[in-house]
Motif scaffolding. Structure first.
Motif, PDB file in Angstrom:
ATOM      1  N   VAL A 152      12.169  30.007 -16.947  1.00 51.70           N
ATOM      2  CA  VAL A 152      11.965  29.396 -17.905  1.00 51.70           C
ATOM      3  C   VAL A 152      12.625  29.757 -19.495  1.00 51.70           C
ATOM      4  N   ALA A 153      12.875  31.452 -19.282  1.00 52.14           N
ATOM      5  CA  ALA A 153      14.251  32.059 -19.858  1.00 52.14           C
ATOM      6  C   ALA A 153      15.589  31.097 -19.850  1.00 52.14           C
ATOM      7  N   ALA A 154      15.779  30.324 -19.139  1.00 47.73           N
ATOM      8  CA  ALA A 154      16.494  28.830 -19.770  1.00 47.73           C
ATOM      9  C   ALA A 154      15.922  27.710 -20.495  1.00 47.73           C
ATOM     10  N   PHE A 155      14.646  27.961 -20.714  1.00 45.47           N
ATOM     11  CA  PHE A 155      14.040  27.358 -21.683  1.00 45.47           C
ATOM     12  C   PHE A 155      14.244  27.344 -23.026  1.00 45.47           C
ATOM     13  N   THR A 156      14.366  29.177 -23.176  1.00 44.62           N
ATOM     14  CA  THR A 156      13.641  30.150 -24.133  1.00 44.62           C
ATOM     15  C   THR A 156      14.660  30.407 -24.683  1.00 44.62           C
ATOM     16  N   ILE A 171      12.757  24.829 -25.252  1.00 43.46           N
ATOM     17  CA  ILE A 171      14.353  23.873 -26.052  1.00 43.46           C
ATOM     18  C   ILE A 171      14.401  23.078 -25.109  1.00 43.46           C
ATOM     19  N   ASP A 172      14.658  22.459 -25.595  1.00 41.38           N
ATOM     20  CA  ASP A 172      15.326  21.268 -24.591  1.00 41.38           C
ATOM     21  C   ASP A 172      17.376  21.152 -25.224  1.00 41.38           C
ATOM     22  N   GLY A 205      17.340  21.533 -19.684  1.00 41.93           N
ATOM     23  CA  GLY A 205      16.604  20.366 -20.637  1.00 41.93           C
ATOM     24  C   GLY A 205      16.255  19.199 -20.275  1.00 41.93           C
ATOM     25  N   SER A 206      16.611  17.893 -20.507  1.00 38.16           N
ATOM     26  CA  SER A 206      15.989  17.247 -19.223  1.00 38.16           C
ATOM     27  C   SER A 206      16.806  15.920 -19.835  1.00 38.16           C
ATOM     28  N   ASP A 207      17.454  15.396 -20.316  1.00 34.78           N
ATOM     29  CA  ASP A 207      18.288  14.368 -20.380  1.00 34.78           C
ATOM     30  C   ASP A 207      17.779  13.209 -20.995  1.00 34.78           C
ATOM     31  N   ASN A 226       9.073  16.854 -20.166  1.00 38.72           N
ATOM     32  CA  ASN A 226       8.342  18.131 -19.270  1.00 38.72           C
ATOM     33  C   ASN A 226       8.917  19.045 -18.791  1.00 38.72           C
ATOM     34  N   ALA A 227       9.217  20.149 -19.203  1.00 40.89           N
ATOM     35  CA  ALA A 227       9.539  21.159 -19.346  1.00 40.89           C
ATOM     36  C   ALA A 227       9.544  22.616 -17.650  1.00 40.89           C
ATOM     37  N   ILE A 228       7.691  21.784 -18.079  1.00 37.56           N
ATOM     38  CA  ILE A 228       7.305  23.034 -16.671  1.00 37.56           C
ATOM     39  C   ILE A 228       7.696  21.810 -15.738  1.00 37.56           C
ATOM     40  N   GLN A 229       7.961  20.372 -15.508  1.00 36.78           N
ATOM     41  CA  GLN A 229       8.362  20.701 -14.030  1.00 36.78           C
ATOM     42  C   GLN A 229       9.362  20.177 -14.554  1.00 36.78           C
ATOM     43  N   GLY A 230      10.134  20.970 -15.094  1.00 35.41           N
ATOM     44  CA  GLY A 230      11.456  21.064 -15.191  1.00 35.41           C
ATOM     45  C   GLY A 230      12.156  22.099 -14.059  1.00 35.41           C
TER      46      GLY A 230
END
Length: 535
Positions: free
Chosen positions: A473-477, A60-61, A430-432, A439-443
């Motif tokens: 990973v928790a911060a993206f999910t 989730i972004d 997120g990415s903005d 790219n969540a993996i890069q984040g």
């Protein structure tokens, strides 16, 4: 059972592991072992072998611009330029490849990456691309815009044009505009860059959504909506039509740009409200941009920039204006998420949210987007006010190279991801995009290593702020689901929640941190449907 995803290495992100996920009617019906899951197979069940791959909740972004990202795909891509000369050459090549253009719009340049003259492009330099058609080049942050002479003429920007509130027309020593527009002054160029119509908006959103699912995203918090004084909100209609046509492969939680009292009134007059919508398309909080960017030196600081002592940046609102909008939204049950990069803006935003806490009827989930330049007292105040941090670790790719020179010692307490978690601040990533790629993996890589993609610096930039892979990973999910009050329906792989999953080609929990950036998405599942599969 509609489908069974089996033979996986499932991390549920609520403390459990499993092998299989059973899906029915777009939701998760069972999470557990292969043997038990496969017993649920019926005649029409689809079986998907995960091949032992790591399977997580869909990413989730929590802040990006899906429509703007899609639009950027059809503009000149300026990010690869490593010098001003290369920037101009990209512009000339784009014109040559697209004959007959009535205007040239590009985006993505960043002078901090240039080996030569690292100053913003001026009108006379862009005139080398064309003197016959308007040329407009957005900086990567979208807080600075550079125009050629023709574009200034078309937009009616001249020596006697006043600076708008919250913006600056940069001028030469004679007071003549040099082509650089900052913050709200960028709006003066709207005359040469009309908003896309319904058809173009749909094309852009669709293209962006397909790119997003290839990065493992199943939900995005998109800052795309604006509400004119009259007429319809074109992006909203585009989203609604795509949803109705079954052409929106991703869930969208809409951050609503209610930048002034007129837009605020219009939003509620049309009957909209935070939380209204469905699982595919839902209205979210009010989004306000309260300052600029670090790269453009327009983020609003309490003290002058270390490398530009003549400026503290540009505040978009007065304190009174920001207080009024945030409190008015809170009274209507609408939380605010506020773009705040500079520490002075963060302080203003927290002041406004503290006032809003006194008038809101139920406790709202307010947030600070970016939350970059901070000190410990500001972060402690965020915790006391229970304000979320919606941050972009992918910004470290560029900002770790400039933050120390921009803000000096304050860099030590900035981009303070680990400190936020130690203080128990709710933090989501997120990415903005299109400022950076979604790219969540890069984040995750940047959050875990505090390095750029080249591996610099060797030990990480302020390594005490590194996160574990689990935290990132928790911060993206899980934490990202909390940010939209959807923790009961998404964010973990749990029975009863939406069947949103991402499958990676390697286990980022087991490889070396420096290798995380090399992982990729193998499969993305949204509502039980496979919306992306790696070739």
């Amino acid at each position: 059972m509609d489908s069974i995803f089996y033979n996986g290495k499932v991390r549920t992100m609520d403390g459990r592991t499993a092998q299989a996920v059973c899906v029915e009617n777009g939701g998760i019906a069972f999470v557990g072992g292969d043997e038990e899951a496969l017993k649920m197979k019926t005649g029409g069940t689809k079986l998907i072998d995960l091949g032992g791959r790591l399977t997580l909740p869909g990413f989730i972004d929590t802040h990006m611009h899906l429509l703007s990202y899609g639009a950027s795909l059809f503009k000149a891509s300026l990010g690869p330029a490593r010098s001003k000369a290369e920037l101009l050459e990209i512009g000339r090549a784009f014109l040559k490849a697209n004959p007959g253009l009535s205007r040239l719009v590009g985006a993505g340049w960043n002078q901090e990456r240039w080996a030569d003259d690292a100053t913003f492009p001026k009108r006379w330099e862009l005139d080398e691309i064309s003197r016959d058609i308007p040329v407009a080049f957005w900086r990567a942050c979208y807080h600075a815009l550079c125009l050629n002479t023709k574009a200034l003429e078309v937009c009616g920007i001249a020596a006697d044009t006043p600076d708008p509130s919250g913006g600056t027309i940069v001028r030469d020593e004679k007071g003549i505009p040099n082509g650089v527009l900052l913050e709200d002054a960028c709006g003066l160029a709207d005359a040469m860059m009309p908003e896309p119509d319904i058809g173009e908006s749909k094309r852009c959103i669709r293209a962006a959504a397909l790119d997003a699912v290839s990065c493992g995203l199943t939900t995005v918090h998109a800052d795309d909506l604006y509400f004119p004084d009259e007429g319809e909100c074109v992006p909203l209609r585009a989203y609604e039509e795509l949803r109705g046509e079954g052409m929106l492969p991703i869930r969208v939680y809409m951050q609503c740009r209610l930048s002034d009292p007129a837009a605020f009134r219009r939003f509620f007059e049309l009957g909209y409200a935070c939380g209204k919508g469905d699982e595919r398309l839902r209205f979210g909080p009010m989004k306000l941009i309260a300052d600029g960017s670090l790269g453009a030196r327009t983020a609003y600081m309490r003290k002058p920039y270390r490398d530009a002592p003549e400026t503290r940046g540009i505040p978009i609102y007065t304190k009174e204006q920001l207080d009024s909008l945030v409190c008015a939204a809170a009274e209507r049950g609408m939380p605010s998420v506020i773009h705040a990069i500079g520490d002075a803006t963060l302080e203003m935003a927290l002041d406004a949210i503290e006032k809003a806490r006194r008038v809101e009827k139920t406790k709202l989930r307010h947030g600070i987007i970016h939350c970059q330049i901070t000190d410990l007292p500001l972060l402690e105040r965020m915790k006391r006010l229970d304000v979320m941090a919606l941050v972009q670790p992918i910004f470290l790719e560029s900002d770790l190279h400039i933050a120390d020179s921009r803000v000096g010692e304050l860099a030590r307490t900035s981009y303070a991801f680990a400190t936020m978690l130690r203080l128990d601040i709710r933090m989501a990533f997120g990415s903005d995009a299109p400022v950076e790629r979604f790219n969540a993996i890069q984040g995750i890589y940047h959050a875990v290593t505090r390095k750029d993609l080249s591996g610099f610096p060797e030990n990480g930039w302020y390594p005490g702020e590194r996160l574990t892979v689990e935290q990132a990973v928790a911060a993206f999910t899980r934490e990202a689901a909390y940010a939209s009050c959807e923790e009961n329906v998404k964010g973990t792989v749990s029975a009863g929640k939406l069947a949103d999953l991402v499958v990676l080609d390697r286990d980022i929990f087991e490889i070396q941190p420096d290798e995380i950036k090399d992982a990729s998405v193998y499969m993305t599942v949204c509502g039980g449907e496979i919306v992306y599969m790696k070739n």
